[in-house]
Write an enzyme that holds these catalytic residues in place. Structure first.
Site, PDB file in Angstrom:
ATOM      1  N   ASP A  95       0.822  -1.213   0.000  1.00 41.89           N
ATOM      2  CA  ASP A  95       0.000   0.000   0.000  1.00 41.89           C
ATOM      3  C   ASP A  95       0.856   1.262   0.000  1.00 41.89           C
ATOM      4  O   ASP A  95       0.471   2.276  -0.586  1.00 41.89           O
ATOM      5  CB  ASP A  95      -0.925   0.001   1.218  1.00 41.89           C
ATOM      6  CG  ASP A  95      -2.125  -0.911   1.025  1.00 41.89           C
ATOM      7  OD1 ASP A  95      -2.250  -1.503  -0.060  1.00 41.89           O
ATOM      8  OD2 ASP A  95      -2.941  -1.025   1.952  1.00 41.89           O
ATOM      9  N   GLY A  96       2.017   1.228   0.672  1.00 38.07           N
ATOM     10  CA  GLY A  96       2.904   2.384   0.668  1.00 38.07           C
ATOM     11  C   GLY A  96       3.384   2.722  -0.729  1.00 38.07           C
ATOM     12  O   GLY A  96       3.483   3.899  -1.104  1.00 38.07           O
ATOM     13  N   ASN A 154      -5.002   8.571   1.533  1.00 38.79           N
ATOM     14  CA  ASN A 154      -5.359   7.901   2.791  1.00 38.79           C
ATOM     15  C   ASN A 154      -5.700   8.878   3.906  1.00 38.79           C
ATOM     16  O   ASN A 154      -6.816   8.895   4.398  1.00 38.79           O
ATOM     17  CB  ASN A 154      -4.203   7.005   3.251  1.00 38.79           C
ATOM     18  CG  ASN A 154      -4.417   5.550   2.879  1.00 38.79           C
ATOM     19  OD1 ASN A 154      -5.374   5.214   2.193  1.00 38.79           O
ATOM     20  ND2 ASN A 154      -3.521   4.701   3.315  1.00 38.79           N
ATOM     21  N   ASP A 160      -1.472  12.762  21.401  1.00 38.54           N
ATOM     22  CA  ASP A 160      -0.186  12.637  20.704  1.00 38.54           C
ATOM     23  C   ASP A 160      -0.292  13.149  19.279  1.00 38.54           C
ATOM     24  O   ASP A 160       0.725  13.395  18.622  1.00 38.54           O
ATOM     25  CB  ASP A 160       0.258  11.176  20.674  1.00 38.54           C
ATOM     26  CG  ASP A 160       0.801  10.708  22.016  1.00 38.54           C
ATOM     27  OD1 ASP A 160       0.958  11.554  22.919  1.00 38.54           O
ATOM     28  OD2 ASP A 160       1.050   9.508  22.164  1.00 38.54           O
ATOM     29  N   THR A 218      -9.235   2.383   6.718  1.00 38.45           N
ATOM     30  CA  THR A 218      -8.727   1.054   7.072  1.00 38.45           C
ATOM     31  C   THR A 218      -7.220   1.078   7.312  1.00 38.45           C
ATOM     32  O   THR A 218      -6.595   0.016   7.397  1.00 38.45           O
ATOM     33  CB  THR A 218      -9.053   0.039   5.958  1.00 38.45           C
ATOM     34  OG1 THR A 218      -8.606   0.550   4.694  1.00 38.45           O
ATOM     35  CG2 THR A 218     -10.544  -0.233   5.887  1.00 38.45           C
ATOM     36  N   TYR A 266      -4.151   3.944   9.219  1.00 36.00           N
ATOM     37  CA  TYR A 266      -3.729   4.425  10.541  1.00 36.00           C
ATOM     38  C   TYR A 266      -4.932   4.721  11.439  1.00 36.00           C
ATOM     39  O   TYR A 266      -4.933   4.413  12.633  1.00 36.00           O
ATOM     40  CB  TYR A 266      -2.868   5.670  10.338  1.00 36.00           C
ATOM     41  CG  TYR A 266      -2.093   6.150  11.550  1.00 36.00           C
ATOM     42  CD1 TYR A 266      -1.991   5.389  12.719  1.00 36.00           C
ATOM     43  CD2 TYR A 266      -1.440   7.382  11.518  1.00 36.00           C
ATOM     44  CE1 TYR A 266      -1.267   5.833  13.812  1.00 36.00           C
ATOM     45  CE2 TYR A 266      -0.705   7.831  12.613  1.00 36.00           C
ATOM     46  CZ  TYR A 266      -0.625   7.059  13.747  1.00 36.00           C
ATOM     47  OH  TYR A 266       0.095   7.509  14.831  1.00 36.00           O
ATOM     48  N   SER A 267      -5.971   5.313  10.878  1.00 36.29           N
ATOM     49  CA  SER A 267      -7.160   5.651  11.658  1.00 36.29           C
ATOM     50  C   SER A 267      -7.772   4.410  12.299  1.00 36.29           C
ATOM     51  O   SER A 267      -8.192   4.444  13.468  1.00 36.29           O
ATOM     52  CB  SER A 267      -8.189   6.348  10.760  1.00 36.29           C
ATOM     53  OG  SER A 267      -9.395   6.597  11.457  1.00 36.29           O
ATOM     54  N   LEU A 268      -7.826   3.315  11.563  1.00 35.62           N
ATOM     55  CA  LEU A 268      -8.404   2.077  12.096  1.00 35.62           C
ATOM     56  C   LEU A 268      -7.598   1.567  13.291  1.00 35.62           C
ATOM     57  O   LEU A 268      -8.167   1.118  14.296  1.00 35.62           O
ATOM     58  CB  LEU A 268      -8.451   1.007  10.996  1.00 35.62           C
ATOM     59  CG  LEU A 268      -9.069  -0.342  11.373  1.00 35.62           C
ATOM     60  CD1 LEU A 268     -10.540  -0.186  11.703  1.00 35.62           C
ATOM     61  CD2 LEU A 268      -8.875  -1.350  10.246  1.00 35.62           C
ATOM     62  N   SER A 269      -6.270   1.660  13.213  1.00 29.22           N
ATOM     63  CA  SER A 269      -5.429   1.181  14.313  1.00 29.22           C
ATOM     64  C   SER A 269      -5.557   2.057  15.548  1.00 29.22           C
ATOM     65  O   SER A 269      -5.194   1.637  16.651  1.00 29.22           O
ATOM     66  CB  SER A 269      -3.965   1.122  13.863  1.00 29.22           C
ATOM     67  OG  SER A 269      -3.431   2.420  13.669  1.00 29.22           O
TER      68      SER A 269
END
Length: 293
Positions: free
Chosen positions: A74-75, A147, A177, A188, A190-193
């Site tokens: 994905d990156g 994203n 933070d 799905t 960073y927000s999901l984590s």
């Protein structure tokens, strides 16, 4: 078909799959333009690479290719967005990485995927982006994200305070933070984590997700993508980090900036046998009894 190829450096374990990709492209008679740095990397590793030329900038492929093929995770797919921009060139990703929500074609489906791509047996899935506007240009003409946009502390352990406004009206002051503004595509990631919800494409929403908030009653918020978010920063540090997808810059604490929907979309290629729901189920292991594994 004229295909642009973008990739990053890869390990020896990935080489057989990359070789298969180029063998299949040659078999299908595709005309290839390869990202210059990637072309240099594979020059002594991949055999029988038949290319029309190389490229380094989106101006060299705009109007010159039919599709962009991303080789990686994905990156890598997010990197291609800075090359595609508003050119409307469709993107398809072959997942040579790990999870792969965007790069959804698995290594086992390379031959089938390339044949479908060349024969035009696919549909287009258009996705919205974010854009950030600052008093002084931070990202230049790459001030957009497929994203998410992330505000994060930089150089000490102290929390930061992020004052957020929605269409000019005060929303909240986040003691945290950092903060994530995610598109449905990025919901799905960073927000999901960080506890954010999964938002389906075409929902016309953004998600505002705090990163490790001090107050436990502060939760992610889903807003209309027609709104403009404005942020002001406060804290012990004078410098913070601002990210558009994988691009990160250091910003001054005094900087005020706006986040809104970009005025163009990115087109993802979807093969006929895949959908957002099937990708979601496969990646999240939904419907699978994990007690059997």
């Amino acid at each position: 078909m004229k295909i642009a190829i973008y990739g990053r450096e890869f390990s020896a374990a990935t080489l057989p799959y990359v070789q298969q990709i180029f063998d299949e492209l040659n078999k299908q008679g595709a005309e290839l333009l390869i990202y210059k740095k990637f072309s240099q990397f594979i020059s002594d590793k991949v055999r029988h690479v038949q290319m029309r030329g190389t490229f380094s900038h989106y101006s060299e492929i705009k109007g010159a290719v039919d599709v962009m093929l991303s080789l990686g995770g994905d990156g890598t797919m997010l990197d291609t967005v800075t090359l595609i921009r508003d050119s409307n060139i469709p993107i398809i990703g072959i997942n040579l990485g790990r999870l792969g929500f965007l790069a959804s074609i698995s290594k086992d489906d390379i031959a089938t995927a390339i044949k479908s791509l060349v024969t035009g047996d696919y549909t287009i899935d258009s996705r919205d982006l974010l854009q950030v506007e600052t008093d002084t240009p931070v990202f230049g003409d790459e001030n957009f994200a497929l994203n998410d946009l992330t505000i994060h502390r930089r150089d000490n352990s102290a929390m930061m305070i992020i004052h957020a406004y929605l269409n000019g009206e005060f929303l909240n002051s986040y003691w945290a933070d950092g903060l994530i503004v995610a598109t449905p595509t990025g919901s799905t990631a960073y927000s999901l984590s960080c506890g954010g919800p999964i938002v389906f494409p075409k929902s016309e929403n953004f998600v505002v997700t705090p990163i490790s908030p001090h107050n436990l009653n502060v939760r992610p918020v889903v807003i209309s993508d027609s709104y403009t978010l404005t942020f002001e920063l406060e804290g012990r540090s004078s410098k913070y980090l601002l990210s558009c997808d994988s691009r990160t810059e250091v910003i001054d604490c005094s900087m005020r900036f706006n986040v809104s929907k970009a005025d163009f979309q990115i087109n993802l290629v979807r093969l006929k046998n895949e959908s957002y729901l099937s990708t979601l189920r496969n990646k999240m292991l939904w419907g699978i009894d994990t007690r059997n594994y």
